[in-house]
Write a protein that holds these residues in place. Structure first.
Motif, PDB file in Angstrom:
ATOM      1  N   GLN A   1      -8.733  -9.110   1.690  1.00 47.86           N
ATOM      2  CA  GLN A   1      -9.203  -7.745   1.919  1.00 47.86           C
ATOM      3  C   GLN A   1      -8.946  -7.322   3.358  1.00 47.86           C
ATOM      4  O   GLN A   1      -8.570  -6.185   3.619  1.00 47.86           O
ATOM      5  CB  GLN A   1     -10.687  -7.624   1.594  1.00 47.86           C
ATOM      6  N   GLU A   2      -9.134  -8.248   4.274  1.00 45.05           N
ATOM      7  CA  GLU A   2      -8.886  -7.969   5.687  1.00 45.05           C
ATOM      8  C   GLU A   2      -7.415  -7.627   5.927  1.00 45.05           C
ATOM      9  O   GLU A   2      -7.088  -6.824   6.786  1.00 45.05           O
ATOM     10  CB  GLU A   2      -9.294  -9.181   6.518  1.00 45.05           C
ATOM     11  N   GLN A   3      -6.533  -8.255   5.166  1.00 52.99           N
ATOM     12  CA  GLN A   3      -5.092  -8.037   5.326  1.00 52.99           C
ATOM     13  C   GLN A   3      -4.615  -6.730   4.703  1.00 52.99           C
ATOM     14  O   GLN A   3      -3.467  -6.359   4.831  1.00 52.99           O
ATOM     15  CB  GLN A   3      -4.306  -9.201   4.719  1.00 52.99           C
ATOM     16  N   LYS A   4      -5.486  -6.058   3.971  1.00 52.68           N
ATOM     17  CA  LYS A   4      -5.182  -4.767   3.339  1.00 52.68           C
ATOM     18  C   LYS A   4      -3.971  -4.834   2.411  1.00 52.68           C
ATOM     19  O   LYS A   4      -3.154  -3.929   2.361  1.00 52.68           O
ATOM     20  CB  LYS A   4      -5.014  -3.690   4.393  1.00 52.68           C
ATOM     21  N   GLY A   5      -3.843  -5.949   1.704  1.00 58.72           N
ATOM     22  CA  GLY A   5      -2.817  -6.070   0.675  1.00 58.72           C
ATOM     23  C   GLY A   5      -1.391  -6.206   1.190  1.00 58.72           C
ATOM     24  O   GLY A   5      -0.449  -5.878   0.471  1.00 58.72           O
ATOM     25  N   TRP A   6      -1.196  -6.697   2.409  1.00 59.99           N
ATOM     26  CA  TRP A   6       0.176  -6.770   2.940  1.00 59.99           C
ATOM     27  C   TRP A   6       1.061  -7.704   2.133  1.00 59.99           C
ATOM     28  O   TRP A   6       2.272  -7.474   2.037  1.00 59.99           O
ATOM     29  CB  TRP A   6       0.199  -7.133   4.426  1.00 59.99           C
ATOM     30  N   ILE A   7       0.481  -8.743   1.553  1.00 59.90           N
ATOM     31  CA  ILE A   7       1.294  -9.665   0.748  1.00 59.90           C
ATOM     32  C   ILE A   7       1.848  -8.933  -0.465  1.00 59.90           C
ATOM     33  O   ILE A   7       3.041  -8.987  -0.758  1.00 59.90           O
ATOM     34  CB  ILE A   7       0.484 -10.906   0.316  1.00 59.90           C
ATOM     35  N   ARG A   8       0.966  -8.229  -1.167  1.00 57.86           N
ATOM     36  CA  ARG A   8       1.382  -7.465  -2.348  1.00 57.86           C
ATOM     37  C   ARG A   8       2.426  -6.405  -1.972  1.00 57.86           C
ATOM     38  O   ARG A   8       3.442  -6.254  -2.644  1.00 57.86           O
ATOM     39  CB  ARG A   8       0.175  -6.830  -3.010  1.00 57.86           C
ATOM     40  N   LYS A   9       2.168  -5.680  -0.895  1.00 62.99           N
ATOM     41  CA  LYS A   9       3.102  -4.629  -0.462  1.00 62.99           C
ATOM     42  C   LYS A   9       4.464  -5.220  -0.100  1.00 62.99           C
ATOM     43  O   LYS A   9       5.504  -4.645  -0.423  1.00 62.99           O
ATOM     44  CB  LYS A   9       2.518  -3.861   0.721  1.00 62.99           C
ATOM     45  N   THR A  10       4.457  -6.365   0.571  1.00 63.23           N
ATOM     46  CA  THR A  10       5.708  -7.021   0.949  1.00 63.23           C
ATOM     47  C   THR A  10       6.499  -7.422  -0.283  1.00 63.23           C
ATOM     48  O   THR A  10       7.709  -7.179  -0.371  1.00 63.23           O
ATOM     49  CB  THR A  10       5.419  -8.270   1.819  1.00 63.23           C
ATOM     50  N   ILE A  11       5.821  -8.010  -1.261  1.00 66.65           N
ATOM     51  CA  ILE A  11       6.509  -8.440  -2.480  1.00 66.65           C
ATOM     52  C   ILE A  11       7.021  -7.231  -3.260  1.00 66.65           C
ATOM     53  O   ILE A  11       8.134  -7.250  -3.790  1.00 66.65           O
ATOM     54  CB  ILE A  11       5.598  -9.347  -3.331  1.00 66.65           C
ATOM     55  N   GLU A  12       6.247  -6.146  -3.316  1.00 67.18           N
ATOM     56  CA  GLU A  12       6.697  -4.938  -4.008  1.00 67.18           C
ATOM     57  C   GLU A  12       7.972  -4.384  -3.368  1.00 67.18           C
ATOM     58  O   GLU A  12       8.910  -3.998  -4.066  1.00 67.18           O
ATOM     59  CB  GLU A  12       5.597  -3.881  -4.008  1.00 67.18           C
ATOM     60  N   LYS A  13       8.017  -4.355  -2.033  1.00 69.09           N
ATOM     61  CA  LYS A  13       9.223  -3.873  -1.328  1.00 69.09           C
ATOM     62  C   LYS A  13      10.424  -4.763  -1.636  1.00 69.09           C
ATOM     63  O   LYS A  13      11.537  -4.280  -1.851  1.00 69.09           O
ATOM     64  CB  LYS A  13       8.986  -3.838   0.182  1.00 69.09           C
ATOM     65  N   LEU A  14      10.191  -6.079  -1.647  1.00 70.70           N
ATOM     66  CA  LEU A  14      11.293  -7.017  -1.928  1.00 70.70           C
ATOM     67  C   LEU A  14      11.768  -6.901  -3.376  1.00 70.70           C
ATOM     68  O   LEU A  14      12.966  -7.012  -3.632  1.00 70.70           O
ATOM     69  CB  LEU A  14      10.861  -8.449  -1.610  1.00 70.70           C
ATOM     70  N   ILE A  15      10.863  -6.640  -4.300  1.00 62.63           N
ATOM     71  CA  ILE A  15      11.277  -6.461  -5.706  1.00 62.63           C
ATOM     72  C   ILE A  15      12.193  -5.244  -5.806  1.00 62.63           C
ATOM     73  O   ILE A  15      13.233  -5.298  -6.476  1.00 62.63           O
ATOM     74  CB  ILE A  15      10.047  -6.304  -6.635  1.00 62.63           C
ATOM     75  N   LYS A  16      11.832  -4.168  -5.129  1.00 61.14           N
ATOM     76  CA  LYS A  16      12.697  -2.971  -5.145  1.00 61.14           C
ATOM     77  C   LYS A  16      14.057  -3.286  -4.525  1.00 61.14           C
ATOM     78  O   LYS A  16      15.097  -2.872  -5.034  1.00 61.14           O
ATOM     79  CB  LYS A  16      12.019  -1.824  -4.388  1.00 61.14           C
ATOM     80  N   LYS A  17      14.050  -4.037  -3.444  1.00 67.41           N
ATOM     81  CA  LYS A  17      15.297  -4.414  -2.766  1.00 67.41           C
ATOM     82  C   LYS A  17      16.189  -5.246  -3.686  1.00 67.41           C
ATOM     83  O   LYS A  17      17.384  -4.986  -3.835  1.00 67.41           O
ATOM     84  CB  LYS A  17      14.979  -5.201  -1.506  1.00 67.41           C
ATOM     85  N   PHE A  18      15.604  -6.265  -4.320  1.00 65.06           N
ATOM     86  CA  PHE A  18      16.382  -7.152  -5.178  1.00 65.06           C
ATOM     87  C   PHE A  18      16.687  -6.552  -6.547  1.00 65.06           C
ATOM     88  O   PHE A  18      17.495  -7.094  -7.292  1.00 65.06           O
ATOM     89  CB  PHE A  18      15.675  -8.491  -5.353  1.00 65.06           C
ATOM     90  N   GLY A  19      16.050  -5.438  -6.875  1.00 67.28           N
ATOM     91  CA  GLY A  19      16.303  -4.777  -8.164  1.00 67.28           C
ATOM     92  C   GLY A  19      17.626  -4.040  -8.200  1.00 67.28           C
ATOM     93  O   GLY A  19      17.981  -3.442  -9.219  1.00 67.28           O
ATOM     94  N   GLY A  20      18.367  -4.073  -7.118  1.00 65.73           N
ATOM     95  CA  GLY A  20      19.687  -3.457  -7.091  1.00 65.73           C
ATOM     96  C   GLY A  20      19.661  -1.934  -7.189  1.00 65.73           C
ATOM     97  O   GLY A  20      20.587  -1.328  -7.691  1.00 65.73           O
ATOM     98  N   GLY A  21      18.574  -1.327  -6.748  1.00 68.12           N
ATOM     99  CA  GLY A  21      18.467   0.128  -6.806  1.00 68.12           C
ATOM    100  C   GLY A  21      17.984   0.650  -8.140  1.00 68.12           C
ATOM    101  O   GLY A  21      17.827   1.848  -8.326  1.00 68.12           O
ATOM    102  N   SER A  22      17.711  -0.223  -9.080  1.00 67.84           N
ATOM    103  CA  SER A  22      17.262   0.198 -10.407  1.00 67.84           C
ATOM    104  C   SER A  22      15.751   0.362 -10.484  1.00 67.84           C
ATOM    105  O   SER A  22      15.240   0.958 -11.414  1.00 67.84           O
ATOM    106  CB  SER A  22      17.683  -0.833 -11.467  1.00 67.84           C
ATOM    107  N   ILE A  23      15.027  -0.171  -9.511  1.00 63.91           N
ATOM    108  CA  ILE A  23      13.569  -0.099  -9.493  1.00 63.91           C
ATOM    109  C   ILE A  23      13.164   0.882  -8.390  1.00 63.91           C
ATOM    110  O   ILE A  23      13.563   0.725  -7.253  1.00 63.91           O
ATOM    111  CB  ILE A  23      12.934  -1.480  -9.248  1.00 63.91           C
ATOM    112  N   LYS A  24      12.396   1.858  -8.758  1.00 62.53           N
ATOM    113  CA  LYS A  24      11.971   2.882  -7.769  1.00 62.53           C
ATOM    114  C   LYS A  24      10.567   2.658  -7.329  1.00 62.53           C
ATOM    115  O   LYS A  24       9.667   2.334  -7.904  1.00 62.53           O
ATOM    116  CB  LYS A  24      12.109   4.285  -8.358  1.00 62.53           C
TER     117      LYS A  24
END
Length: 129
Positions: A106-129
């Motif tokens: 909670q103290e981290q304000k979800g940075w792990i989740r946000k980081t993984i979400e950004k990386l999923i979009k990156k690795f999705g080859g532009g198909s994930i918005k």
């Protein structure tokens, strides 16, 4: 009558399918120890002798299945973790408490989740918005 021809972009499908696992691997690889350091510096783990904190390690054996575990490996770790009603001493770790990973997250304000979400979009080859 309408004729429709559908062509699947197999590369895009593979990118989308592999994106979550690749994102998790990149987010954790090389950063596992720094994650434990961050938790320790947040001073949320109960501390008397420091053994509980020192016993922490990151279990990455399930990463191919999308699972990474933070393990506190002492006989009393489970009891300490799941009993937030205990009166933990605060002289060594000011924020010591049960359920310490939830408090830290909670103290981290979800940075792990946000980081993984950004990386999923990156690795999705532009198909994930």
């Amino acid at each position: 009558m309408v004729k429709v021809k559908v062509t699947m972009n197999r590369k895009a499908m593979r990118d989308i399918e592999s994106a979550p696992l690749r994102a998790l691997e990149q987010a954790v690889n090389g950063k596992a120890e720094s994650l434990l350091t961050e938790i320790a510096s947040a001073q949320v783990v109960p501390k008397q002798t420091g053994e509980l904190e020192r016993s922490a390690w990151v279990n990455m054996s399930g990463i191919k299945k999308g699972k990474v575990k933070l393990v506190y490996d002492t006989p009393y770790a489970r009891r300490m973790y799941f009993h937030p009603e205990y009166n933990f001493r605060k002289d060594k770790n000011a924020n010591a408490q049960g359920l310490w990973l939830e408090a830290w997250q909670q103290e981290q304000k979800g940075w792990i989740r946000k980081t993984i979400e950004k990386l999923i979009k990156k690795f999705g080859g532009g198909s994930i918005k």
